[in-house]
Each structure stands twice: as structure tokens, then as C-alpha cells.
Design an enzyme around this catalytic site. Structure first.
Site, PDB file in Angstrom:
ATOM      1  N   GLU A  49     -12.361  -9.952  10.532  1.00  0.00           N
ATOM      2  CA  GLU A  49     -11.261 -10.352   9.645  1.00  0.00           C
ATOM      3  C   GLU A  49     -10.414  -9.173   9.197  1.00  0.00           C
ATOM      4  O   GLU A  49      -9.212  -9.316   8.967  1.00  0.00           O
ATOM      5  CB  GLU A  49     -11.829 -11.087   8.426  1.00  0.00           C
ATOM      6  CG  GLU A  49     -12.420 -12.459   8.737  1.00  0.00           C
ATOM      7  CD  GLU A  49     -13.851 -12.398   9.276  1.00  0.00           C
ATOM      8  OE1 GLU A  49     -14.396 -11.301   9.459  1.00  0.00           O
ATOM      9  OE2 GLU A  49     -14.414 -13.490   9.509  1.00  0.00           O
ATOM     10  N   GLY A 412      -3.249   4.542   3.715  1.00  0.00           N
ATOM     11  CA  GLY A 412      -4.129   5.411   4.498  1.00  0.00           C
ATOM     12  C   GLY A 412      -5.554   4.934   4.699  1.00  0.00           C
ATOM     13  O   GLY A 412      -6.495   5.713   4.563  1.00  0.00           O
ATOM     14  N   ASN A 466     -11.872  14.912  18.580  1.00  0.00           N
ATOM     15  CA  ASN A 466     -12.075  16.275  18.058  1.00  0.00           C
ATOM     16  C   ASN A 466     -13.426  16.357  17.350  1.00  0.00           C
ATOM     17  O   ASN A 466     -13.606  17.133  16.434  1.00  0.00           O
ATOM     18  CB  ASN A 466     -10.910  16.698  17.151  1.00  0.00           C
ATOM     19  CG  ASN A 466     -10.597  15.625  16.112  1.00  0.00           C
ATOM     20  OD1 ASN A 466     -11.424  14.743  15.855  1.00  0.00           O
ATOM     21  ND2 ASN A 466      -9.427  15.690  15.518  1.00  0.00           N
TER      22      ASN A 466
HETATM   23  C1  LIG Z   1     -11.350   3.042   5.215  1.00  0.00           C
HETATM   24  C2  LIG Z   1     -11.354   4.505   4.915  1.00  0.00           C
HETATM   25  N1  LIG Z   1     -12.510   5.169   4.789  1.00  0.00           N
HETATM   26  C3  LIG Z   1     -12.508   6.496   4.575  1.00  0.00           C
HETATM   27  C4  LIG Z   1     -11.330   7.187   4.470  1.00  0.00           C
HETATM   28  C5  LIG Z   1     -11.320   8.698   4.267  1.00  0.00           C
HETATM   29  N2  LIG Z   1     -10.819   9.331   5.513  1.00  0.00           N
HETATM   30  C6  LIG Z   1      -9.536   9.660   5.647  1.00  0.00           C
HETATM   31  S1  LIG Z   1      -9.214  10.333   7.127  1.00  0.00           S
HETATM   32  C7  LIG Z   1     -10.825  10.241   7.599  1.00  0.00           C
HETATM   33  C8  LIG Z   1     -11.278  10.761   8.910  1.00  0.00           C
HETATM   34  C9  LIG Z   1     -10.396  10.465  10.072  1.00  0.00           C
HETATM   35  O1  LIG Z   1     -10.964  11.055  11.201  1.00  0.00           O
HETATM   36  P1  LIG Z   1     -10.293  10.896  12.612  1.00  0.00           P
HETATM   37  O2  LIG Z   1      -9.794   9.534  12.788  1.00  0.00           O
HETATM   38  O3  LIG Z   1     -11.242  11.387  13.638  1.00  0.00           O
HETATM   39  O4  LIG Z   1      -9.005  11.825  12.497  1.00  0.00           O
HETATM   40  P2  LIG Z   1      -8.829  13.360  12.862  1.00  0.00           P
HETATM   41  O5  LIG Z   1     -10.179  13.910  13.209  1.00  0.00           O
HETATM   42  O6  LIG Z   1      -7.909  13.392  14.038  1.00  0.00           O
HETATM   43  O7  LIG Z   1      -8.213  14.019  11.670  1.00  0.00           O
HETATM   44  C10 LIG Z   1     -11.591   9.653   6.598  1.00  0.00           C
HETATM   45  C11 LIG Z   1     -13.035   9.416   6.709  1.00  0.00           C
HETATM   46  C12 LIG Z   1     -10.140   6.449   4.578  1.00  0.00           C
HETATM   47  N3  LIG Z   1      -8.948   7.003   4.462  1.00  0.00           N
HETATM   48  N4  LIG Z   1     -10.177   5.127   4.835  1.00  0.00           N
HETATM   49 MG   LIG Z   2     -11.406  13.116  14.678  1.00  0.00          MG
END
Ligand SMILES: Cc1ncc(C[n+]2csc(CCOP(=O)(O)OP(=O)(O)O)c2C)c(N)n1
Ligand SMILES: [Mg+2]
Length: 553
Positions: A49, A412, A466
Site C-alpha cells: 500500500e 524526503g 555505494n
Molecule cells: C522512510 C525513511 N527512513 C529513513 C530516512 C533517513 N534517510 C534519509 S536518506 C537515507 C539513506 C539513503 O541511502 P541511499 O538510498 O543508499 O542513498 P545514497 O547512499 O546514494 O546517499 C536514510 C536512511 C528517510 N529519509 N526516510
Molecule cells: Mg547508498
């Protein structure tokens, strides 16, 4: 002439532009789904959902409005984060939920999925929607449906409709044509006074600048904005949320302003402007380079969708479109040569106008990847970028004509873009749809890759592997930023009939792009980059977040 409550709702959905309804079934919503299948609204089943809500949001950003339906409590509460995102970002999404029969609502029967008080889910949705209704009175259902849909379109925010199982087939009068919300009206006296004040300020200025942002896109005011540009010759910048407000090769477009994270020319041009006109701006942390933008109130006109602030005066009943069109009529056109305009097409970070020489054996880096991909994006594309290193770099990439850029830049919630890609590609299956997503975000919602393939959609997905949460690592790093290592490029074969590519070098990227460009199937291109490899703007954002969260000095 009569119909049923479900028939009325489905006729209305189709009438306002909902051709596809995303959803997951459950016993309380099956009656409604039977009617969906009989209707002109196409049903698209998602794996969960949350993705149904994200898909409806992505769909709405292309189509103007989106909808999804779920079952009571267990289904809808999984979707509530998606609706909260649409609420925060002003996206008109209709959340429909099939709820237990009215007699159960009245008696509080101990049915599965219930929480004691049957109204709990409704009350939770009331917090993140602009109108919510429980259709428990057949004689009122049509009026209620119209009230809620009107609010959705008028306020560009989500709404909630709970449809009890026993109400689905209740008779209801057939709908008359829907009364769409009229164009907003300004108070004429306020508008006149504000225009005069703005005219004096802007005509006197030697180096004025326009900043176009989110609300110009959300309210579809691009034409009025283009007219203002044409009549004044002023240069304009966008912020992240205003990306692709107009074609980015526009000769007056000087790039994406994000405070200290902007390139030097742009930062100086904005901050040394003697008059700044912000149009539909959202001055949030991510949109302002961590609040590092400088808009001196004494030089700034901040025109929002229904109110305008000029220096320290606030006009609270001015519609942004009227204000822009009014200014277009009364402002003097300035000499372009006097305005210090260096278009983004000649200076922004990743752009197709820069020559790219492939070094076949060289390990691909984050920056080189976005440099290369800038010329892979086609005109009229939909480009979706996930919160993380992807969003920062994709937003700094010059987009070709008629591109729509989608990101959940304010709210975000990671994982958003997988659902949003399904939704956007469903709304416009013929447009090139590109997703830039991080490995961590992808792990949240990846199942609906299978839904894209099931419905023959063929987006190209660039998965930045990454090795974890780089955006979090740049704030502070610890083992909680590590994730399980997946072989992402194999998933198209596991989930369906798509193509996967595993890219470590620039040569491998070329091969993958060549094949993806010719493919009519979904392609997932896994790009391996180093753990800390990301844009300088993200590094700066990380440092700012570390400071504001008291993680560093
Ligand atoms: C639902 C949710 N959980 C946790 C977060 C906190 N958060 C923001 S960015 C991120 C990590 C993103 O990692 P990735 O998609 O691998 O991006 P990159 O390594 O390229 O920066 C997290 C855990 C969030 N924004 N939204
Ligand atoms: Mg990443």
C-alpha cells in the site's frame, strides 16, 4: 437516473482525470474493486500500500491528480506515510479505503483489522489530508464525494474517502457535471498596491533577479512566469523544488541556487542582486542549502501562491498568477547586457554541453556518471531522483527541453521514487522515464519493480550502489549506515522480464546505455561507486545537518 455510490465515485474520478487507480485488495474493499473493474478507471495492483500511495503521488505529478485504494486499517495505515508526503508537498492524491459495513462501525464488532474505535484510521488521515469523509449515509454520499474531491483539486492536497462495504452498491443519483474549482481571485485593491510597490522597487534596481520555485510548478503557472521573463529580460534561478519549471536551456536560466552550495557566479549573482523576486518559494532546509540562502528582506519580494510580502509589508489576498501577469505588464524591459547573465547551459555542474571523453577502463565515479548521463536524457523525459546522493547530483544536472523532474525534495521519505516511477510511467508510458535511486532507498520499496514489468512499463533505473547510506555517512558514519549487499542488477530477471547491467567502469556504462536506449523492456543499471563518493553539495549538507543535530561542533 440513478447509479450506485461506487459508480458515482468512479465516474467522478474519471471526470477529474484519474484514469488509473493503484491498489491492494482486502475483504473490505473487494466490493469496490469489483466496480472498478467494471468502470473506465484502470486498476493497477501494487505489491504494497505504501507503493500504491507513492505511485498515486507520482501519477498526480504528471496527470494532475492521482488515486489509490486499500483495505481498512492494515492497508491504509501502511499508506499513510505516502499521503503525508503528498500533504507536505502539495500533491492532489485521493486515498480511498474500503471499511467494514456500517453496522459494524456502529456496534464496534470485534472484526479483524480493528483497533477498538473504528474511527481511528479516519482520524489519523484527517491530520494529513484537507478533507476526509466516511460515506455512511447514502443520501449524503454524492455531496460528500464532491466536497472532498473539490477540496483536493482546489487546495492541491490529499483527501480521504472511507467507503463502507455495504454502501458500495447503495443507489445514488447520477452525477451532474463536476464543478471544478474556479481560478483564484486577488483582492483588486491589494493587487494594485502591491504591483505599484513592486514596480518601483524592480524598475529602480540595476541587477534584479527572479527565483522560481515549487508553487509555480504545483499550480501550473509556467506560462505566466514565461511571460514575466519575456517582458523583463531578468535572469532567473530555481531552487531544488523548482527544478524544470521551464526548459533549462532557457537563455535567462542561470542555474540552481542553493546558498553556499551554489557555484560562485550564481551565488554572487543572487546575493549581490539589488532586488530579488521569489516566486512560489519553499524556504525549507533542503531547498535553501541548509538555510544558507541570503534573501535580504529589504531587497526581497516573496510572492507566494496567495500572499505576497514586499520588504516588510504583507498582502494576504494576492494570487501569484495575477501578480506575475500584472508585473509583466508594468515592468520596464531591461537591457540583457546589463544584467550579467551566464546561462546554466554554459556553466552548471553536469551538462550535456561539456565534452565527455570515455575512458573505458576507468572506474566510474559519481560525478563522471552524472556528467555522462546528462546527454543520455532525452527531450520530454521524466526524471525522478531519490533522496540521497542521487537527488543532489540529478538536481545539478542540466535537463533537456520539456523534462519533468520529480523528487520528494521537501518531505524526503526514502523509497518514494520506486512507487513514484511506477505512477509517473503509468501516466505517460511513452515518455522516457529515468529513475536515479540509491541502494538503501531501493531496498525499502523495490518490489514494485515487478509491477512496472507486469504492466509493460520500461523505465530505465540507475541504481547507485555505494554500499549503504552515503547521505547519512556524510553526516556521521557508523555501522548503522551499512546495508546488506544485494546483486541489484539481477532483480529484473527475478521480478520479471527486464534487463540488468552491472557497471564498474566507464566502458561498461557505455555498453549498458547503448543497450538500454534500444530496449523496450525495463532496464536496471547498477552503478558501483565508492562509499563516500558524492557531490560537494551533499558533503556540505551533511556537515550542516551534523551541526544542527548537535553531532559535531
Ligand atoms: C522512510 C525513511 N527512513 C529513513 C530516512 C533517513 N534517510 C534519509 S536518506 C537515507 C539513506 C539513503 O541511502 P541511499 O538510498 O543508499 O542513498 P545514497 O547512499 O546514494 O546517499 C536514510 C536512511 C528517510 N529519509 N526516510
Ligand atoms: Mg547508498
Amino acid at each position: 437516473m440513478t447509479t450506485t455510490i461506487a459508480g458515482y465515485l468512479l465516474t467522478r474520478l474519471k471526470e477529474i482525470g484519474v484514469d488509473h487507480l493503484f491498489g491492494v485488495p482486502g475483504d473490505f474493499v473487494l466490493g469496490f474493486f469489483n466496480q472498478v473493474l467494471e468502470s473506465q478507471v484502470n486498476y493497477v495492483g501494487t505489491c504494497n500500500e505504501l507503493n500504491a500511495a507513492y505511485a498515486a503521488d507520482g501519477y498526480a505529478r504528471i496527470q494532475g491528480v492521482g488515486a489509490f485504494a486499500t483495505t481498512y486499517s492494515v492497508g491504509e495505515l501502511s499508506a499513510i506515510n505516502g499521503i503525508a508526503g503528498a500533504f507536505a508537498e502539495n500533491i492532489p492524491v485521493i486515498a480511498i479505503t474500503g471499511v467494514p459495513a456500517t453496522v459494524n462501525f456502529e456496534q464496534g464488532t470485534l472484526l479483524h483489522h480493528t483497533l477498538g474505535d473504528y474511527r481511528i484510521p479516519l482520524e489519523m488521515f484527517e491530520k494529513v489530508t484537507v478533507a476526509a469523509t466516511l460515506l455512511n449515509r447514502p443520501e449524503k454520499a454524492a455531496e460528500e464525494i464532491d466536497r472532498v474531491l473539490y477540496a483536493c483539486l482546489d487546495l492541491k492536497k490529499p483527501v480521504y474517502i472511507a467507503l463502507p462495504a455495504d454502501m458500495v452498491m447503495q443507489p445514488c443519483h447520477a452525477p451532474k457535471p463536476f464543478k471544478f474549482p474556479p481560478k483564484k481571485k486577488s483582492d483588486p485593491a491589494q493587487l494594485k498596491e502591491a504591483l505599484e510597490e513592486a514596480r518601483q522597487m524592480l524598475n529602480q534596481a540595476k541587477k534584479p533577479i527572479l527565483i522560481a520555485d515549487d508553487q509555480v510548478i504545483r499550480y501550473g503557472l509556467q506560462k505566466a512566469f514565461a511571460k514575466l521573463l519575456e517582458k523583463t529580460n531578468y535572469p532567473y534561478a530555481t531552487m531544488m523544488l523548482g527544478k524544470t519549471v521551464l526548459d533549462e536551456d532557457h537563455p535567462q536560466f542561470i542555474g540552481q541556487y542553493q546558498g553556499i552550495r551554489s557555484r560562485d557566479y550564481l551565488k554572487n549573482r543572487v546575493e549581490n542582486a539589488d532586488a530579488i523576486l521569489i516566486l512560489g518559494g519553499v524556504l525549507s532546509d533542503l531547498n535553501t542549502g541548509g538555510f544558507s540562502t541570503h534573501f535580504d528582506p529589504i531587497k526581497t519580494i516573496n510572492a507566494n501562491i496567495f500572499s505576497t510580502r514586499i520588504k516588510h509589508h504583507v498582502y494576504d489576498r494576492i494570487y501569484l498568477e495575477d501578480f506575475m501577469l500584472g508585473l509583466a505588464q508594468i515592468l520596464q524591459k531591461k537591457e540583457k547586457s546589463s544584467l550579467d547573465i551566464h546561462p546554466a547551459i554554459e556553466g552548471c555542474t553536469h551538462r550535456r554541453t561539456m565534452k565527455f571523453h570515455v575512458e573505458k577502463e576507468k572506474k566510474i565515479t559519481h560525478a563522471r556518471f552524472f556528467d555522462r548521463v546528462s546527454s543520455f536524457i532525452e527531450e520530454n523525459a521524466i526524471v525522478i531522483a531519490e533522496t540521497g546522493s542521487s537527488l543532489f547530483s540529478a538536481s545539478e544536472t542540466l535537463m533537456p527541453k520539456n523534462t519533468t523532474f520529480i523528487g520528494q525534495t521537501f518531505y524526503g521519505s526514502i523509497g518514494y521514487t520506486v512507487g513514484a516511477t511506477l505512477g509517473a510511467a503509468t501516466a505517460a508510458p511513452k515518455r522516457q522515464t529515468l529513475l536515479f535511486v540509491g541502494d538503501g532507498s531501493f531496498q525499502v520499496t523495490c518490489q514494485d519493480l515487478s509491477t512496472m514489468m507486469r504492466y509493460n512499463l520500461n523505465p530505465i533505473i540507475f541504481l547507485i550502489n555505494n554500499d549503504g547510506y552515503t547521505i547519512e555517512r556524510v553526516i556521521i558514519d557508523n555501522t548503522y549506515n551499512d546495508i546488506a549487499s544485494w546483486k541489484y542488477h539481477k532483480l529484473p530477471g527475478v521480478f520479471g522480464d527486464g534487463l540488468g547491467f552491472d557497471v564498474y567502469t566507464e566502458g561498461e556504462l557505455e555498453e549498458a546505455l547503448k543497450k538500454a536506449a534500444k530496449s523496450d523492456k525495463l532496464c536496471l543499471i547498477e552503478i558501483h561507486t565508492d562509499k563516500m563518493d558524492c557531490s560537494p553539495s551533499l558533503k556540505a549538507a551533511g556537515e550542516a545537518m551534523a551541526r544542527s543535530n548537535k553531532l559535531s561542533a
